[in-house]
Design a protein around this motif. Structure first.
Motif, PDB file in Angstrom:
ATOM      1  N   GLN A  92     -35.977 -30.717   1.157  1.00  0.00           N
ATOM      2  CA  GLN A  92     -37.202 -30.398   1.898  1.00  0.00           C
ATOM      3  C   GLN A  92     -37.766 -29.051   1.410  1.00  0.00           C
ATOM      4  O   GLN A  92     -37.024 -28.231   0.885  1.00  0.00           O
ATOM      5  CB  GLN A  92     -36.878 -30.265   3.391  1.00  0.00           C
ATOM      6  N   ASP A 121     -28.227 -31.121   3.283  1.00  0.00           N
ATOM      7  CA  ASP A 121     -29.035 -32.342   3.173  1.00  0.00           C
ATOM      8  C   ASP A 121     -29.655 -32.385   1.792  1.00  0.00           C
ATOM      9  O   ASP A 121     -30.777 -31.987   1.611  1.00  0.00           O
ATOM     10  CB  ASP A 121     -30.095 -32.312   4.275  1.00  0.00           C
ATOM     11  N   GLU A 155     -35.991 -39.075  -1.346  1.00  0.00           N
ATOM     12  CA  GLU A 155     -35.656 -39.468   0.023  1.00  0.00           C
ATOM     13  C   GLU A 155     -36.444 -38.649   1.038  1.00  0.00           C
ATOM     14  O   GLU A 155     -36.882 -39.154   2.053  1.00  0.00           O
ATOM     15  CB  GLU A 155     -34.152 -39.286   0.263  1.00  0.00           C
ATOM     16  N   GLU A 156     -36.609 -37.359   0.727  1.00  0.00           N
ATOM     17  CA  GLU A 156     -37.248 -36.462   1.701  1.00  0.00           C
ATOM     18  C   GLU A 156     -38.753 -36.712   1.843  1.00  0.00           C
ATOM     19  O   GLU A 156     -39.402 -36.134   2.702  1.00  0.00           O
ATOM     20  CB  GLU A 156     -36.978 -34.992   1.343  1.00  0.00           C
ATOM     21  N   HIS A 428     -33.361 -29.201   7.219  1.00  0.00           N
ATOM     22  CA  HIS A 428     -34.820 -29.036   7.204  1.00  0.00           C
ATOM     23  C   HIS A 428     -35.254 -27.703   7.816  1.00  0.00           C
ATOM     24  O   HIS A 428     -36.440 -27.471   8.016  1.00  0.00           O
ATOM     25  CB  HIS A 428     -35.543 -30.172   7.962  1.00  0.00           C
TER      26      HIS A 428
HETATM   27 ZN   LIG Z   1     -33.497 -34.724   4.997  1.00  0.00          ZN
END
Ligand SMILES: [Zn+2]
Length: 453
Positions: A92, A121, A155-156, A428
């Motif tokens: 992110q 993440d 993915e983000e 995030h």
């Molecule tokens: Zn994420």
């Protein structure tokens, strides 16, 4: 298996912790922000090198329209099953930058924690799962199943180009179970397993009423887009937070009796949530159990940001020309983001807030695996080996990922639950972090799973 061999693998994980922390830090220094299309190829190259180094047959795979993904496999002679491992190397955006104690891409280590955008993440899980394989191979043994690692790079931003790829590459990814993304523990150290994800619809709503900002003395005559937007936003939920878009809940499937029984055995502590989130209250007045049910099974309508007019120092009497908001809806099984978008559009038209432009940023369906599937079972057994605790098993996590492509398109049961994150990892958010102790434990859990599945 050979308890001795397992012990050897677990102690190899301890020995590999430092070198793999270095690899992780180096990967975290690559600012692979998919929302900004930044450094994605560089991150993919660096990751491929690690995959090759641990003994995988690894290659870049072209995702038409998107950044390259990585695919690495280890065929195991005589193995009857194949374990697929899904992760993503993109992260992110790091904003708000001023809230970070250290540079988000410096991967600073403080008091046994690594701080970096993407460390939780999802780069920590990727690298720990590669370390796990190295620990097994270093012990002179092989995993119990064939392994396939698949790591994507968008993915983000909702994996917009993955569906097409998956529909064409069914054979490449064929497997008997899929270890999803990551995993974390409760504050008391109990591992968390999530056998599903919520869906997502992410939109920006904007209202524009003039071609320039005006003196606010025109307020009796000129419509203010900020007021219209606030009214539109206010109409989306009632005072209790129930979403008011007509038909929003129509397709929601209630959790099964088996899932509700399982929920009873899970441990959820709202007090701990409040503590690490730094909030003094939670919505509603439900019991811990009801709160866990809401978190797992309820769809949401969340305001991510609102923007209009003057926000600088002091005052400026202005009538803004434009107002925007970004909203995410988390969706639950059987809700379809396209259908929800149509219902949102109709809601806004019916209420006549003026012309509202809707831009869609991401759209993903929810997905759910069976909580009794072989992958959930194997994660549970290996968690007990490594953590000595029975995990919580949640039918869904509150977040989103492209799991539907694997569960519903490819027919592979997926589950999260082997990871390196903790409740306060700050996904995030500023100061995202993991502890090195958790990283090593996560590596052990992944290794034990690879020997169990
Ligand atoms: Zn994420």
């Amino acid at each position: 298996m050979l308890e001795d061999k397992l012990q050897q693998v677990l102690s190899n994980c301890d020995a590999l912790s430092n070198p793999f922390v270095s690899k992780l830090r180096s990967l975290c220094m690559v600012p692979s922000v998919s929302a900004h299309g930044r450094s994605l190829q560089e991150a993919a190259e660096e990751l491929r090198a690690i995959m090759v180094e641990v003994g995988l047959n690894a290659k870049m795979v072209k995702i038409p329209g998107g950044p390259d993904a990585l695919y690495g496999e280890l065929p195991v002679q005589g193995a009857e099953k194949t374990l697929l491992i899904y992760n993503h190397y993109d992260v992110q955006p790091p904003d708000p930058l001023e809230e970070w104690v250290s540079d988000p891409f410096a991967a600073d280590v403080r008091d046994g924690y690594i701080f970096a955008r993407g460390v939780a993440d999802n780069k920590g899980a990727i690298v720990s799962r590669l370390g796990a394989l190295k620990a097994i191979l270093d012990a002179g043994i092989l995993p119990s199943a064939n392994l396939k690692y698949f790591v994507e790079g968008e993915e983000e931003v909702g994996s917009p180009n993955l569906p097409k790829f998956i529909s064409k590459e069914r054979e490449l990814l064929r497997a008997d179970g899929c270890l999803w993304e990551g995993g974390h523990k409760t504050p008391s150290g109990r591992p968390e397993i999530h056998a599903g994800v919520k869906g997502l619809l992410y939109v920006e709503l904007s209202i524009e009423t003039a071609d320039k900002d005006l003196h606010s003395s025109f307020a009796p005559l000129v419509p203010n887009p900020a007021w219209s937007l606030v009214q539109a936003i206010g109409s989306l939920r009632d005072g209790d937070g129930r979403i008011q878009i007509e038909g929003f809940h129509d397709d929601v499937i209630a959790p099964s009796a088996k899932e509700m029984t399982r929920m009873e055995k899970n441990e959820f502590d709202p007090e701990m949530l409040m503590k690490w989130a730094g909030v003094t209250s939670l919505l509603g007045s439900a019991s811990s159990k009801d709160r866990a049910i809401s978190l797992t099974f309820e769809p949401t309508c969340n305001l991510c940001g609102i923007d209009s007019g003057y926000k600088g120092q002091g005052s400026k009497t202005v009538l803004p020309r434009r107002a925007t908001t970004k909203i995410d809806f988390r969706l639950v099984p059987n809700q379809d983001p396209d259908d929800i978008l149509a219902k949102l559009r109709k809601h806004l038209q019916d209420h006549d807030f003026g012309t509202i432009e809707i831009q869609v940023y991401s759209s993903e369906k929810p997905a759910k695996s069976d909580i009794d599937s072989n992958i959930v079972e194997a994660i549970t057994v290996s968690a007990q080996t490594v953590y000595g605790q029975t995990p919580n098993i949640w039918p869904s996590m509150p977040g989103t990922g492209p799991m539907t492509l694997f569960v519903d398109e490819l027919g592979i049961q997926c589950s999260m639950g082997v990871g390196v994150e903790h409740t306060g990892s700050g996904y995030h958010a500023p100061n995202e972090n993991i502890s090195i102790v958790d990283f090593t434990k996560g590596m052990k859990h992944a290794a034990a799973l690879m020997l169990t599945f």
